[in-house]
Design an enzyme around this catalytic site. Sequence first.
Site, PDB file in Angstrom:
ATOM      1  N   ASN A 194       0.831  -1.214   0.000  1.00 12.47           N
ATOM      2  CA  ASN A 194       0.000   0.000   0.000  1.00 12.47           C
ATOM      3  C   ASN A 194       0.863   1.261   0.000  1.00 12.47           C
ATOM      4  OD1 ASN A 194      -2.358  -1.359  -0.245  1.00 12.47           O
ATOM      5  ND2 ASN A 194      -3.134  -0.927   1.799  1.00 12.47           N
ATOM      6  N   LEU A 236      -0.764   5.512 -12.181  1.00 14.36           N
ATOM      7  CA  LEU A 236      -0.111   6.777 -12.539  1.00 14.36           C
ATOM      8  C   LEU A 236      -1.157   7.763 -13.031  1.00 14.36           C
ATOM      9  CD1 LEU A 236       3.270   5.852 -14.335  1.00 14.36           C
ATOM     10  CD2 LEU A 236       2.942   6.775 -12.035  1.00 14.36           C
ATOM     11  N   GLY A 239      -4.545  13.412 -10.284  1.00  9.23           N
ATOM     12  CA  GLY A 239      -5.871  13.967 -10.019  1.00  9.23           C
ATOM     13  C   GLY A 239      -5.945  14.460  -8.594  1.00  9.23           C
ATOM     14  N   GLY A 243      -7.593   8.178  -1.552  1.00 14.04           N
ATOM     15  CA  GLY A 243      -8.358   8.228  -0.310  1.00 14.04           C
ATOM     16  C   GLY A 243      -8.756   6.814   0.052  1.00 14.04           C
ATOM     17  N   CYS A 246      -7.869   2.609   3.338  1.00 15.17           N
ATOM     18  CA  CYS A 246      -6.607   1.851   3.409  1.00 15.17           C
ATOM     19  C   CYS A 246      -5.367   2.707   3.191  1.00 15.17           C
ATOM     20  CB  CYS A 246      -6.648   0.715   2.396  1.00 15.17           C
ATOM     21  SG  CYS A 246      -8.072  -0.363   2.639  1.00 15.17           S
ATOM     22  N   LYS A 249      -4.559   5.777   5.775  1.00 18.04           N
ATOM     23  CA  LYS A 249      -4.262   5.413   7.174  1.00 18.04           C
ATOM     24  C   LYS A 249      -3.096   4.424   7.231  1.00 18.04           C
ATOM     25  CE  LYS A 249      -6.593   1.203   7.873  1.00 18.04           C
ATOM     26  NZ  LYS A 249      -5.962  -0.053   8.169  1.00 18.04           N
ATOM     27  N   LYS A 309     -13.441   6.343  -4.830  1.00 10.54           N
ATOM     28  CA  LYS A 309     -13.137   5.836  -6.164  1.00 10.54           C
ATOM     29  C   LYS A 309     -14.428   5.282  -6.755  1.00 10.54           C
ATOM     30  CE  LYS A 309     -11.446   1.192  -5.823  1.00 10.54           C
ATOM     31  NZ  LYS A 309     -10.365   0.285  -5.570  1.00 10.54           N
TER      32      LYS A 309
HETATM   33  C1  UGA Z   1      -6.051  -0.580  -1.745  1.00  7.58           C
HETATM   34  C2  UGA Z   1      -5.065  -1.504  -2.461  1.00  7.58           C
HETATM   35  O1  UGA Z   1      -5.038  -1.208  -3.856  1.00  7.58           O
HETATM   36  C3  UGA Z   1      -5.458  -2.973  -2.265  1.00  7.58           C
HETATM   37  O2  UGA Z   1      -4.497  -3.815  -2.873  1.00  7.58           O
HETATM   38  C4  UGA Z   1      -5.531  -3.242  -0.756  1.00  7.58           C
HETATM   39  O3  UGA Z   1      -5.947  -4.580  -0.499  1.00  7.58           O
HETATM   40  C5  UGA Z   1      -6.535  -2.299  -0.111  1.00  7.58           C
HETATM   41  O4  UGA Z   1      -6.130  -0.940  -0.362  1.00  7.58           O
HETATM   42  C6  UGA Z   1      -6.545  -2.569   1.361  1.00  7.58           C
HETATM   43  O5  UGA Z   1      -5.534  -2.276   2.022  1.00  7.58           O
HETATM   44  O6  UGA Z   1      -7.495  -3.177   1.849  1.00  7.58           O
HETATM   45  P1  UGA Z   1      -8.512   0.319  -2.320  1.00  7.58           P
HETATM   46  O7  UGA Z   1      -8.436   1.107  -1.047  1.00  7.58           O
HETATM   47  O8  UGA Z   1      -9.752  -0.432  -2.654  1.00  7.58           O
HETATM   48  O9  UGA Z   1      -7.325  -0.762  -2.368  1.00  7.58           O
HETATM   49  O10 UGA Z   1      -8.274   1.368  -3.481  1.00  7.58           O
HETATM   50  P2  UGA Z   1      -7.212   1.599  -4.665  1.00  7.58           P
HETATM   51  O11 UGA Z   1      -7.694   1.002  -5.907  1.00  7.58           O
HETATM   52  O12 UGA Z   1      -5.830   1.259  -4.218  1.00  7.58           O
HETATM   53  O13 UGA Z   1      -7.335   3.186  -4.819  1.00  7.58           O
HETATM   54  C7  UGA Z   1      -6.975   4.033  -3.725  1.00  7.58           C
HETATM   55  C8  UGA Z   1      -7.114   5.480  -4.087  1.00  7.58           C
HETATM   56  O14 UGA Z   1      -6.119   5.859  -5.022  1.00  7.58           O
HETATM   57  C9  UGA Z   1      -8.456   5.881  -4.710  1.00  7.58           C
HETATM   58  O15 UGA Z   1      -8.886   7.084  -4.093  1.00  7.58           O
HETATM   59  C10 UGA Z   1      -8.115   6.116  -6.165  1.00  7.58           C
HETATM   60  O16 UGA Z   1      -8.943   7.073  -6.754  1.00  7.58           O
HETATM   61  C11 UGA Z   1      -6.684   6.622  -6.048  1.00  7.58           C
HETATM   62  N1  UGA Z   1      -5.887   6.435  -7.284  1.00  7.58           N
HETATM   63  C12 UGA Z   1      -5.652   5.194  -7.762  1.00  7.58           C
HETATM   64  C13 UGA Z   1      -5.365   7.552  -7.926  1.00  7.58           C
HETATM   65  O17 UGA Z   1      -5.559   8.711  -7.496  1.00  7.58           O
HETATM   66  N2  UGA Z   1      -4.609   7.371  -9.066  1.00  7.58           N
HETATM   67  C14 UGA Z   1      -4.353   6.126  -9.558  1.00  7.58           C
HETATM   68  O18 UGA Z   1      -3.643   6.047 -10.596  1.00  7.58           O
HETATM   69  C15 UGA Z   1      -4.886   5.029  -8.908  1.00  7.58           C
END
Ligand code: UGA
Length: 423
Positions: A194, A236, A239, A243, A246, A249, A309
């Site tokens: 993470n 990558l 924006g 948030g 996970c 924090k 998201k």
């Molecule tokens: C994240 C991890 O990706 C999972 O592998 C992990 O299991 C999970 O946390 C956890 O610890 O339980 P998640 O919180 O569902 O999963 O969300 P992500 O897909 O990682 O996205 C996190 C944030 O990053 C979102 O707000 C998304 O909009 C943002 N993001 C993602 C970006 O701003 N840019 C990106 O290129 C990708």
Amino acid sequence: MAELGHEVVGVDVDPIKIANLSAGRAPFFEPGLGEMLTKANASGRLRFSTAMADVADSTVHFIAVGTPQKHGGNAADLSYVNAALDGLIPFLKEGDLVVGKSTVPVGTAADLAAKLAASATGATLAWNPEFLREGFAVQDTISPDRLVYGVQEGPKGLQAKAILDNVYAVALSNETPLVVSDYATAELVKVAANAFLATKISFINAMAEIAEATGADVTKLADAIGHDNRIGRRFLNAGVGFGGGCLPKDIRAFTARAEELGLGESVAFLKEVDSINLRRRQRAVAMATESLGGSVNGRRIAVLGLAFKPNSDDVRDSPALDVAVQLKGLGGDVICHDPEAMANARSKHPQLSFADSAADAVTGADAIIVVTEWDEYKQLDPAAVGEIAQGSLVIDGRNCLDMAAWREAGWEYRSMGRPDHDR
Ligand code: UGA
């Protein structure tokens, strides 16, 4: 687990959650989960209970409770994990395996294993971090991209591995990579993953800041560096930043734990990752203020998106909700929309106003700001929106709209890390 053929009992202290789950209602929005729950309930292999005694016949006991950020601090609150183990101990027996899924600071599993050993139940502990993503949770659970087992050395560890191999037989038969390690490594794998993802997002958002000052386009930069397989294009997207429950924090808890270990320097960069991330929300608000002539006071602003998201109704630490709240705090006449997250947003921030549809939100708006990249918003027709909106400013907080189409339809289109004018 029931879908994979196991007999499962799910226990929670919240009777409302248990009643809903028993009736086949998922307690949150997650694509595919409701259908799977209905099927599993009907199979007879899944039931729910608030009584810990109902675990007595089980051999494998997953602890999957939350480890939120402590109030007034950065460390993880382990009280739910500790309470779950304390609650389980009276019902454990020789040969049982307790499996930690929760995201915990390194060193926690060793403490819990010691507590378990002292209980003289004969049960052992394994640490089995979870990597599922919200929005893809069903798919990621059934077909994980890797499995990690943190186990003790010696026969107890081998026994734990054999039990977990049985639990994950379907994934293992599909050649899912498996890493078997000690407890500390398994705990660290989760927070390191993470932390890496958060760093990748803040890296591209730092590039967005430089791009904004120099007239470069961060999306093209991301495409170009992403073609290098060592870097990769995923995560990558510049924006308003990351948030959710996970990434934010977890990087704070990791920093707090490293500091406790006297190793704050090793992850000091994660503070910068956090700062860059929070700055992007401010930037979106500043962009709206600046574009509306220096103040949002009294201006009608449609905020499209509240979830952290798309494909989620989760608003924990959501950049989108934060932007809405900040604009409202500055006196904006803010009207929000999200396909799934409005109920959660309303209960956290009842001062916000909510529209039943994206069309209602943009009607009469002086400005539109897109902060969660739901497909519904990507598909908006800029000409049709132009007919019902009052102003012609659109801020794309996720670089998800078709810039050329919006500009062609007469919009002043601004985004995160891309030039304000076509070249
Ligand atoms: C994240 C991890 O990706 C999972 O592998 C992990 O299991 C999970 O946390 C956890 O610890 O339980 P998640 O919180 O569902 O999963 O969300 P992500 O897909 O990682 O996205 C996190 C944030 O990053 C979102 O707000 C998304 O909009 C943002 N993001 C993602 C970006 O701003 N840019 C990106 O290129 C990708």
